[in-house]
Design a protein around this motif. Structure first.
Motif, PDB file in Angstrom:
ATOM      1  N   ASP B 178       0.848  -1.202   0.000  1.00 12.02           N
ATOM      2  CA  ASP B 178       0.000   0.000   0.000  1.00 12.02           C
ATOM      3  C   ASP B 178       0.879   1.247   0.000  1.00 12.02           C
ATOM      4  O   ASP B 178       1.297   1.720   1.048  1.00 12.02           O
ATOM      5  N   GLU B 179       1.146   1.766  -1.168  1.00 10.10           N
ATOM      6  CA  GLU B 179       2.030   2.925  -1.329  1.00 10.10           C
ATOM      7  C   GLU B 179       3.290   2.801  -0.480  1.00 10.10           C
ATOM      8  O   GLU B 179       3.556   3.624   0.398  1.00 10.10           O
ATOM      9  N   PRO B 180       4.092   1.793  -0.768  1.00  8.84           N
ATOM     10  CA  PRO B 180       5.216   1.482   0.122  1.00  8.84           C
ATOM     11  C   PRO B 180       6.309   2.549   0.174  1.00  8.84           C
ATOM     12  O   PRO B 180       7.120   2.538   1.092  1.00  8.84           O
ATOM     13  N   THR B 181       6.325   3.461  -0.787  1.00 12.59           N
ATOM     14  CA  THR B 181       7.402   4.459  -0.760  1.00 12.59           C
ATOM     15  C   THR B 181       6.892   5.875  -0.547  1.00 12.59           C
ATOM     16  O   THR B 181       7.672   6.826  -0.546  1.00 12.59           O
ATOM     17  N   SER B 182       5.594   6.030  -0.326  1.00 14.73           N
ATOM     18  CA  SER B 182       5.036   7.384  -0.250  1.00 14.73           C
ATOM     19  C   SER B 182       5.472   8.156   0.985  1.00 14.73           C
ATOM     20  O   SER B 182       5.449   9.380   1.002  1.00 14.73           O
ATOM     21  N   ALA B 183       5.864   7.438   2.047  1.00 13.82           N
ATOM     22  CA  ALA B 183       6.265   8.135   3.271  1.00 13.82           C
ATOM     23  C   ALA B 183       7.772   8.312   3.362  1.00 13.82           C
ATOM     24  O   ALA B 183       8.285   8.708   4.391  1.00 13.82           O
ATOM     25  N   LEU B 184       8.465   7.996   2.265  1.00 14.49           N
ATOM     26  CA  LEU B 184       9.933   8.002   2.332  1.00 14.49           C
ATOM     27  C   LEU B 184      10.539   9.264   1.727  1.00 14.49           C
ATOM     28  O   LEU B 184       9.987   9.845   0.786  1.00 14.49           O
ATOM     29  N   ASP B 185      11.683   9.661   2.265  1.00 13.94           N
ATOM     30  CA  ASP B 185      12.467  10.708   1.631  1.00 13.94           C
ATOM     31  C   ASP B 185      12.836  10.225   0.233  1.00 13.94           C
ATOM     32  O   ASP B 185      13.132   9.046   0.041  1.00 13.94           O
ATOM     33  N   PRO B 186      12.857  11.133  -0.749  1.00 14.14           N
ATOM     34  CA  PRO B 186      13.129  10.718  -2.129  1.00 14.14           C
ATOM     35  C   PRO B 186      14.363   9.834  -2.264  1.00 14.14           C
ATOM     36  O   PRO B 186      14.352   8.860  -3.014  1.00 14.14           O
ATOM     37  N   GLU B 187      15.415  10.144  -1.501  1.00 15.94           N
ATOM     38  CA  GLU B 187      16.633   9.355  -1.722  1.00 15.94           C
ATOM     39  C   GLU B 187      16.553   7.958  -1.128  1.00 15.94           C
ATOM     40  O   GLU B 187      17.443   7.135  -1.333  1.00 15.94           O
ATOM     41  N   LEU B 188      15.503   7.674  -0.349  1.00 12.72           N
ATOM     42  CA  LEU B 188      15.358   6.347   0.236  1.00 12.72           C
ATOM     43  C   LEU B 188      14.402   5.463  -0.556  1.00 12.72           C
ATOM     44  O   LEU B 188      14.252   4.283  -0.291  1.00 12.72           O
ATOM     45  N   VAL B 189      13.722   6.088  -1.540  1.00 11.77           N
ATOM     46  CA  VAL B 189      12.724   5.347  -2.310  1.00 11.77           C
ATOM     47  C   VAL B 189      13.373   4.198  -3.071  1.00 11.77           C
ATOM     48  O   VAL B 189      12.884   3.071  -3.079  1.00 11.77           O
ATOM     49  N   GLY B 190      14.533   4.484  -3.654  1.00 14.04           N
ATOM     50  CA  GLY B 190      15.194   3.516  -4.517  1.00 14.04           C
ATOM     51  C   GLY B 190      15.465   2.179  -3.853  1.00 14.04           C
ATOM     52  O   GLY B 190      15.215   1.120  -4.444  1.00 14.04           O
ATOM     53  N   GLU B 191      15.966   2.213  -2.610  1.00 13.20           N
ATOM     54  CA  GLU B 191      16.340   0.961  -1.956  1.00 13.20           C
ATOM     55  C   GLU B 191      15.129   0.058  -1.735  1.00 13.20           C
ATOM     56  O   GLU B 191      15.237  -1.164  -1.810  1.00 13.20           O
ATOM     57  N   VAL B 192      13.976   0.670  -1.474  1.00 11.80           N
ATOM     58  CA  VAL B 192      12.769  -0.135  -1.254  1.00 11.80           C
ATOM     59  C   VAL B 192      12.256  -0.694  -2.581  1.00 11.80           C
ATOM     60  O   VAL B 192      11.907  -1.869  -2.686  1.00 11.80           O
ATOM     61  N   LEU B 193      12.261   0.160  -3.604  1.00 11.23           N
ATOM     62  CA  LEU B 193      11.796  -0.308  -4.908  1.00 11.23           C
ATOM     63  C   LEU B 193      12.689  -1.433  -5.428  1.00 11.23           C
ATOM     64  O   LEU B 193      12.208  -2.394  -6.032  1.00 11.23           O
TER      65      LEU B 193
END
Lengths: 221, 257
Positions: B178-193
């Motif tokens: 459920d929007e797994p990266t929406s609460a993340l700082d932009p630079e942290l999105v990549g590692e989750v994706l």
């Protein structure tokens, strides 16, 4: 013989009164803690038929002077054919009374419990009982640690009321000695020392427990 | 079990799902099949009902009408249409894994125990077995070095990777994001994706609600677009992103890129 010498000679009475107080306190506060947890669980979810009477009971207890409850249990219950000895009436009164306080402390913390964590628990297949025991309760206890410490001290002090329903505890020992030798000041100073000492030790222990919760981000010690 | 069984292939089967909040219809007759091993992303503007749809799959939201089957087993209601006993519901839910926008780790447990908690206390696994599995999963999401850390010491991206491991530990039929990266700082999105991409390569079945278009394009087998509770477009990612059939989707993609 000085007054202090009299008290020193009667130290056995103080000591047995102290042990009695600690026994009453230990037993009743453990029971109160359990009662608080059980009440919190009973308030979980939407069961208005259970929650409403329980909330009324909790508030009723909190708004009652402790001494009244002790009186009712000891002097009042025999009218209904239930006769408790003074010791059990005292322990019972303390357990129920402070159990309600614990329930209220926990309930306050439960209101701000993050709903997302509950959803995560549900999504991982937790049922209510396990969710409560494993995920909700431990966090509530960590969160309310300072209030629990406070309540322990209240409960310790309330044990002194039990002298009025003839329980032979620490204050009763002082009462006794001060009556026999007419040295109230010294006798009560000794007893105050005992209450202070126990309270300080509890404060230190509860404070130390704070490290455990601080490590998990619950508070800052 | 008396629940209707569906073809083996459908990890999730949603039939004519409708749901309203206070008289506002957020889902209208939604049908969606997710085959085993398939990655479906759900796109749409906020308020389109995509999170609600996802949350219906594991019954965090209760639909008003329609049915949902997880690997052939109906969730939420029994065949007679009565609400499922809570224990049965919990068992069906345990067959799905969910990753939330706000991570929702349990802060009093360290990383390892966040991952082993449900396998031990819900699935009844032994502590040893659960911990072994958990360590392997933490390795997979690149978090094994933090096994003993508490969630409050982790970054958002690290928390989310732990949350992914926690959900995987249930060995679910389907992973719900459920929007797994929406609460993340932009630079942290990549590692989750990157972790989610790895999972798709390993053949996990996943349903993902996201706003990351490039990611959706790279990872999906099927993209569906929700608009006011209706699926107005469903296609393979190439078609969806280059040749969408509806004007609404083309507009949406223009704005997002």
């Amino acid at each position: 013989m000085t007054n202090w010498q009299i008290l020193w000679d009667a130290r056995d009475q103080f000591w047995s009164g102290f042990l009695s107080t600690m026994e009453i306190f230990g037993l009743s506060i453990s029971a109160a803690f359990l009662i608080g947890c059980v009440m919190l669980f009973m308030l979980e979810g939407t069961r208005p038929r259970l929650a409403l009477p329980l909330r009324i009971f909790i508030d009723g207890m909190r708004m009652l002077p402790f001494l009244m409850l002790a009186y009712v249990l000891y002097y009042g219950l025999p009218t209904f054919g239930i006769r408790l000895n003074a010791w059990w009436a005292g322990v019972g009164a303390l357990a129920v009374y402070h159990g309600c306080y614990f329930a209220e402390i926990f309930r306050g913390s439960r209101l701000t419990f993050p709903p997302g964590q509950i959803e995560a628990a549900k999504a991982h297949g937790f049922t209510k009982g396990k969710m409560f025991l494993r995920l909700i309760l431990p966090q509530i206890v960590m969160q309310t640690r300072p209030l629990i410490g406070n309540q322990l001290i209240y409960a310790l002090k309330d044990t002194a009321f039990l002298v009025i329903i003839t329980v032979r505890e620490l204050t009763a020992a002082a009462n006794n000695l001060s009556g026999t030798y007419f040295i109230p000041t010294e006798a009560f100073i000794v007893v105050i020392g005992f209450y202070w000492a126990v309270s300080i030790v509890m404060e230190i222990i509860i404070k130390q427990c704070g490290r455990f919760s601080a490590k998990r981000g619950f508070d800052h010690v | 079990m008396s629940e209707t069984t569906l073809p083996e292939t459908a990890a999730v089967s949603i039939r004519q799902l409708s749901k309203s909040f206070d008289g506002v219809e957020v889902l209208r007759d939604v049908n969606l099949e997710v085959a085993k091993g398939e990655v479906v992303t759900i796109l749409g503007s906020s308020g389109s009902g995509k999170s609600t749809l996802l949350r219906c799959i594991n019954w965090l939201e209760q639909p008003d009408r329609g049915s949902i089957h997880i690997a052939g087993q109906r969730i939420g209601v029994d065949d007679a249409g009565r609400p499922m006993p809570v224990k049965t519901l919990a068992r069906v839910r345990a067959r799905t894994g969910m990753v939330f926008q706000s991570f929702n780790l349990w802060p009093h447990l360290n990383v390892l125990h966040n991952v082993t908690e449900a396998p031990i206390h819900v699935l009844g696994k032994s502590k040893r077995e659960a911990e072994e599995h958990a360590r392997a999963l933490l390795e997979k999401v690149g978090m094994s070095h933090k096994a003993d850390a508490y969630p409050n010491t982790l970054s958002g991206g690290q928390k989310q990777r732990v949350a992914i491991a926690r959900a995987l530990a249930m060995q679910p039929e389907v992973m719900l994001f459920d929007e797994p990266t929406s609460a993340l700082d932009p630079e942290l999105v990549g590692e989750v994706l990157a972790v989610i991409k790895d999972l798709s390569a390993e053949g996990y079945t996943m349903v993902i609600v996201t706003h990351e278009m490039a990611f959706a394009r790279a990872v999906s087998d099927q993209v569906v677009f929700l608009e006011k509770g209706l699926i107005i477009e469903r296609a393979d990612p190439e078609t969806f992103f280059t040749n969408a059939s509806t004007e609404r989707v083309r507009k949406f993609l223009e704005r997002e890129s």
